[in-house]
Design a protein around this motif. Structure first.
Motif, mmCIF file in Angstrom:
data_model
loop_
_atom_site.group_PDB
_atom_site.id
_atom_site.type_symbol
_atom_site.label_atom_id
_atom_site.label_comp_id
_atom_site.label_asym_id
_atom_site.label_seq_id
_atom_site.Cartn_x
_atom_site.Cartn_y
_atom_site.Cartn_z
ATOM 1 N N LEU A 286 -9.375 32.639 5.332
ATOM 2 C CA LEU A 286 -10.496 32.810 4.410
ATOM 3 C C LEU A 286 -10.032 33.593 3.189
ATOM 4 N N LYS A 287 -10.085 32.945 2.032
ATOM 5 C CA LYS A 287 -9.646 33.605 0.806
ATOM 6 C C LYS A 287 -10.749 34.459 0.222
ATOM 7 N N ASP A 288 -11.928 33.877 0.066
ATOM 8 C CA ASP A 288 -13.098 34.632 -0.381
ATOM 9 C C ASP A 288 -14.322 34.064 0.313
ATOM 10 N N ASP A 289 -15.477 34.343 -0.196
ATOM 11 C CA ASP A 289 -16.700 33.971 0.517
ATOM 12 C C ASP A 289 -16.869 32.481 0.697
ATOM 13 N N ASN A 290 -16.308 31.663 -0.172
ATOM 14 C CA ASN A 290 -16.533 30.226 -0.071
ATOM 15 C C ASN A 290 -15.245 29.402 -0.141
ATOM 16 N N THR A 291 -14.086 30.003 -0.138
ATOM 17 C CA THR A 291 -12.820 29.272 -0.239
ATOM 18 C C THR A 291 -11.984 29.514 1.010
ATOM 19 N N ILE A 292 -11.562 28.391 1.631
ATOM 20 C CA ILE A 292 -10.735 28.443 2.828
ATOM 21 C C ILE A 292 -9.399 27.793 2.487
ATOM 22 N N ILE A 293 -8.303 28.451 2.806
ATOM 23 C CA ILE A 293 -6.960 27.945 2.508
ATOM 24 C C ILE A 293 -6.265 27.602 3.818
ATOM 25 N N VAL A 294 -5.642 26.410 3.843
ATOM 26 C CA VAL A 294 -4.872 25.985 5.011
ATOM 27 C C VAL A 294 -3.444 25.723 4.541
ATOM 28 N N GLY A 295 -2.485 26.426 5.124
ATOM 29 C CA GLY A 295 -1.084 26.260 4.744
ATOM 30 C C GLY A 295 -0.365 25.270 5.631
ATOM 31 N N PHE A 296 0.256 24.254 5.019
ATOM 32 C CA PHE A 296 1.015 23.235 5.741
ATOM 33 C C PHE A 296 2.478 23.314 5.318
ATOM 34 N N GLU A 297 3.342 22.719 6.147
ATOM 35 C CA GLU A 297 4.780 22.819 5.898
ATOM 36 C C GLU A 297 5.318 21.698 5.017
#
Length: 568
Positions: A482-493
């Motif tokens: 969770l980056k902020d209240d409404n942004t979700i980050i997913v890290g891929f390779e």
């Protein structure tokens, strides 16, 4: 023992009527003879073995005939025709420019042009492979070609018109010979086989015609070879065995596997073809042609583009009924991409096997998407959710005129299944509106937490464990932040994982909106470097790559065991 004469010489046309597949050219030449409008120079150009030199000889013989028939054919009875038939005519001269391409050779020709014919009206000079003349030879030939004596006619033949000087082209009447069609070649081969008393199958002759690629001389040479191999009984099986041609049945079996998603049998078929000595790129090219033939059978207007025998054409029409045009177009795009990249691939066998696996997944992916769409439409709750936000005073409630009525499931399904012209949800803007309406309004009064996001992520992954094992494995491997209240980050390779996730990203966002009770959610993908526990970059071994692929498709484990494969 009687000397054997090859069919290409024995059945070489001697009249305009017997020329195969060049009716427009023979008609033009006959009309020129009838109207006595003969040009000073002709250029016959086109692929090998289509009748350029043959037509030049027939034309030269006919214009010198002293007693033409009513069909404007040579009589074969006058002295000029008899001398031509016995190869002792002094009116017709042939020059092979491939071996006589110097200035001295052209000077000898120019001196010979001055001598008038002894029998007949014209001295005809046939120059074969004229593009082989040197630059200086062309220049020496220019003046004579532009202003020859009245009795001299030049007929030049070439397979490479682009190599001839424009100044030469401007002095000639140019005739472009076409490749001979498959059906015309088959008819001529049938005529020869019937004349020689050879038994044959039409499908076998069709394979010979396709192998010749529009050249009648090649077709006759192949015919002689097959006759010797089959002992005067030409069959389909003997032809494909002798010419090392891929049987149509292999491609039909592969197409059935593509529709069923059976990649294991497809790989076994490819292994069988390799064991028989077939080239891998030849296999890709043949598969592309096969898919193209199935596609053209979808529409009666394009069926004439199918250059196969009647029996095989019926099989293509049946196969076309089982394949959608969208599937065939996608399959053709896949085969074209793999064909282009074939030579640069370090492991060409694996390259083709990946193509087959991807083709087997096309139809399954389409079915999965259709089934998922139908399930989502049926299971979605289109009414507004009951929450504390709805339990407000009558003063804050929307009026009956402004309140949006709930959308019925049946109307959505009807709209999705309607034709483009009837579908009110067809354009992208309307689709966005429909999607917004089926998602509940925001009911959250506090910010999202990392724990809530992770729980929703794992909950969605569990819901697709059986229906989408590859995507389930991906979501188990990579976790959101969770980056902020409404942004979700997913890290891929890597980009491959991002592309795989993009197939379900829209569904994940919809699920999160409903599960977390908020409309304001964004999911962003980024590429991160894989590291070990000690912080060093991770290097993937072949075993690591195989385990990752096996998680996406467990059938690979059985395939590895059956073929006793190992990784180094």
């Amino acid at each position: 023992m009687e000397n054997f004469v090859v069919s290409a010489r024995k059945y070489r046309p001697t009249t305009f009527r017997s020329v195969v597949g060049q009716s427009s050219i023979t008609t033009t030449l006959k009309n020129a003879i009838q109207r006595k409008q003969l040009a000073q120079a002709y250029l016959f150009c086109g692929p090998r073995g289509v009748g350029k030199t043959t037509c030049a000889r027939i034309f030269a013989k006919t214009i010198n005939c002293q007693n033409l028939t009513s069909e404007l054919e040579a009589c074969n009875e006058c002295e000029s025709c008899k001398s031509f038939n016995s190869n002792r005519s002094y009116n017709i001269h042939e020059l092979d420019a491939a071996s006589n391409n110097s200035v001295e050779d052209i000077r000898k020709l120019i001196e010979q042009v001055r001598i008038p014919p002894q029998i007949g009206k014209y001295s005809v000079y046939i120059i074969d492979e004229v593009h082989m003349l040197s630059q200086s030879a062309f220049n020496a030939f220019l003046k004579t070609l532009e202003e020859p004596p009245a009795h001299a006619i030049f007929i030049m033949a070439t397979t490479e018109k682009h190599k001839i000087l424009p100044t030469i082209l401007s002095r000639c009447q140019i005739f472009d010979f076409n490749r001979i069609r498959v059906e015309d070649t088959v008819k001529y081969l049938e005529y020869i086989a019937n004349t020689e008393g050879v038994e044959y199958e039409v499908e076998a002759l069709n394979i010979i015609a396709q192998k010749a690629d529009g050249a009648m001389r090649d077709a006759l040479s192949i015919y002689d070879q097959v006759v010797s191999f089959s002992n005067n009984h030409i069959t389909y099986q003997k032809v494909i065995e002798n010419l090392n041609v891929l049987d149509y049945q292999y491609y039909f079996r592969l197409t059935e596997n593509f529709l069923k998603g059976d990649f294991a049998d497809s790989l076994q078929i490819f292994d069988e073809l390799l064991s028989k000595g077939f080239d891998a790129q030849q296999f890709i090219t043949g598969l592309s042609l096969h898919l193209r033939n199935v596609l053209v059978c979808h529409d009666p207007k394009t069926v004439p583009l199918l250059e196969v025998g009647a029996a095989i054409a019926d099989k293509y029409k049946e196969m076309a009924k089982a394949c959608s045009s969208s599937f065939l177009i996608e399959a053709l795009e896949v085969t074209n991409q793999f064909d282009v990249a074939f030579r640069q691939s370090p492991n060409q066998r694996l390259h083709v096997e990946l193509m087959l696996i991807k083709l087997c997944g096309l139809n399954q992916k389409k079915k999965s998407n259709e089934g998922q769409l139908e399930d989502e439409v049926e299971e979605s709750d289109f009414t507004q959710p009951k929450s504390k936000a709805t339990s407000v005073s009558n003063k804050t409630k929307p009026s009956a005129q402004t309140r949006k009525p709930p959308i019925k499931t049946t109307s959505i399904k009807k709209a999705l299944n309607s034709t483009p012209s009837e579908n009110p949800y067809q354009n992208s803007k309307t689709e966005e509106k429909v999607e917004e309406e089926i998602v509940p309004t925001s009911t959250r009064s506090k910010p999202l937490s990392a724990e809530e996001v992770l729980n929703a992520w794992e909950s969605y992954a569990a819901s697709i464990e059986k229906s989408k094992p590859a995507h389930f494995s991906l979501m188990q491997t990579y976790k959101p932040k969770l980056k902020d209240d409404n942004t979700i980050i997913v890290g891929f390779e890597g980009q491959i994982q991002i592309e795989l996730f993009s197939e379900i990203k829209k569904d994940v966002i919809t699920y999160f909106k409903k599960q977390l009770g908020t409309l304001n959610i964004n999911i962003t993908e980024e590429i991160v470097e894989a590291v070990e526990e000690n912080g060093k970059p991770r290097l993937y071994t072949p075993d690591d790559k195989f385990r990752f692929m096996a998680e996406r498709n467990p059938t690979l484990i059985r395939f590895k065991q059956q073929l006793n494969l190992d990784f180094e």
